[in-house]
Enzyme design. Structure first.
Site, mmCIF file in Angstrom:
data_model
loop_
_atom_site.group_PDB
_atom_site.id
_atom_site.type_symbol
_atom_site.label_atom_id
_atom_site.label_comp_id
_atom_site.label_asym_id
_atom_site.label_seq_id
_atom_site.Cartn_x
_atom_site.Cartn_y
_atom_site.Cartn_z
ATOM 1 N N HIS A 1 48.380 -144.017 28.067
ATOM 2 C CA HIS A 1 47.484 -143.264 27.239
ATOM 3 C C HIS A 1 46.017 -143.802 27.629
ATOM 4 O O HIS A 1 45.773 -144.970 27.986
ATOM 5 C CB HIS A 1 47.548 -143.835 25.803
ATOM 6 C CG HIS A 1 48.611 -143.027 25.119
ATOM 7 N ND1 HIS A 1 49.546 -141.945 25.672
ATOM 8 C CD2 HIS A 1 49.096 -143.202 23.858
ATOM 9 C CE1 HIS A 1 50.449 -141.532 24.797
ATOM 10 N NE2 HIS A 1 49.990 -142.286 23.834
ATOM 11 N N CYS B 1 50.699 -145.672 19.146
ATOM 12 C CA CYS B 1 50.577 -146.145 20.324
ATOM 13 C C CYS B 1 48.996 -146.132 20.520
ATOM 14 O O CYS B 1 48.380 -147.217 21.050
ATOM 15 C CB CYS B 1 51.232 -145.429 21.376
ATOM 16 S SG CYS B 1 51.228 -143.540 21.018
#
Ligand code: A2P
Length: 340
Positions: free
Chosen positions: A241, A129
């Site tokens: 994130h 990710c």
């Protein structure tokens, strides 16, 4: 043409998002199978308006299924992805297990879609990710100025560790208000009200495996000559994130050109206002598809440098969305064959 699609790890944080995105983007699905461990057999998950009963991965026969999107954890993918691939089902694997296999393309459709044509084992890997959102933002800058080196610090949400990670942050946060001692299972230390500079295990050189992944995956996807130094930190955020990226280039950098390139790059949203709150934070990106770039500025400590802040929904572009986009790109390139 419609496809028979299996989602492996369908009860997990990423698996549920895959089902949601397949429905949302109207991927042409003829039949859907939701697979998980024997613990979950008979449970129900949603696929658009439809409710699907979860079946057991261990006993599932992949013959006749065209494509399988895997996110059950690396050891489970290691065992079952080759079983699916062997009977001709194309596997898009979201775990780390196959990513560095030279016969397995590691693909971000906005960055290296041509790598899909190199598929040899019927397996395509979905990158980590934190790598995905960074390479989507770096690609247009690399094309313009030739990237040499990246130093990145990440601020990674607990959902990157799956639903147990989210449960642990929730339980510890709630517990702190009723004087319950924190239960620590998923992370190395208390995550509520804290930051933990360790994601995945330690490597011999003192970096962590997450940091190593950002280095080797960026090279495999973007350019084998790019140097990457990452410091990966888990923070008490549920989804989204963030990354503070500092990039050094071989050619002179022009800020206006960089902004224009980022503005027109696929998968990137430039949201950068030099004013209070004129940037994207994790809360703002939940449920969104882009890799958001804010705080873009010249790094004057090196000859040709740029610094920026990059935020993305780690369950979507960082995982499920990228996997579904790989399936879409394979279909567009004529690489998905119907078996029945
Ligand atoms: P289950 O819910 O039955 O454990 P997350 O990353 O959010 O924790 O999700 C992991 C996903 O992978 C879940 O759907 C989980 O199913 C599935 N999974 C974990 N271990 C296995 C296994 N041995 N076989 C099949 N699926 C598994």
């Amino acid at each position: 043409m419609k496809y028979r699609v299996a989602v492996v790890g369908a009860t997990g944080a990423v698996g549920r998002e895959i089902l949601k995105i397949l429905a949302e983007r109207e991927f042409p699905v003829e039949a859907i199978a939701a697979l998980a461990s024997p613990r979950s057999v008979g449970r129900e998950v949603s696929f658009g308006e439809t409710v699907v009963k979860v079946a057991n991965l261990e006993t599932f026969d992949f013959s006749g299924w065209d494509i399988a999107l895997f996110s059950p954890g690396a050891s489970v993918s290691a065992k079952y992805a080759p079983i699916a691939a062997k009977v001709g089902c194309v596997v898009i694997d979201n775990t780390s297990h196959f990513r560095m296999d030279p016969d397995v393309p590691l693909v971000v459709p906005e960055v290296n879609p041509e790598a899909l044509k190199q598929m040899k084992r019927h397996i395509i890997a979905n990158p980590n990710c934190s790598t995905i959102q960074m390479v989507v933002a770096l690609k247009p800058l690399h094309d313009l100025f030739a990237l040499k080196r990246v130093v990145v610090a990440t601020y990674q949400a607990v959902s990157g560790a799956g639903k147990h990670g989210m449960d642990e942050l929730f339980a510890q946060t709630r517990g702190s208000f009723v004087n319950d001692p924190p239960q620590i299972e998923c992370f190395q230390k208390q995550i509520a009200f804290n930051c933990i500079p360790q994601i995945d295990r330690f490597m011999e050189d003192g970096s962590t495996k997450e940091e190593w992944k950002m280095q080797v995956e960026t090279r495999k996807i973007l350019d084998p000559d790019v140097q990457v130094l990452a410091t990966c930190v888990r923070v008490p955020v549920f989804i989204g994130h963030s990354e503070a990226v500092v990039a050094e280039f071989a050619k002179p950098v022009d800020l206006k050109q960089a902004r224009e390139a980022l503005r027109s790059a696929p998968g990137v949203m430039l949201f950068d206002r030099n004013e209070e709150g004129g940037y994207i934070t994790p809360i703002d990106c939940v449920g969104e598809n882009a890799s958001y770039v804010s705080r873009l500025r010249i790094d004057s400590t090196v000859p040709h440098g740029l610094a920026f802040w990059c935020v993305s929904d780690n369950l979507r572009k960082g995982a499920a969305l990228n996997a579904v986009q790989i399936a879409e790109k394979m279909r567009d390139l004529g690489l998905l064959c119907k078996k029945s």
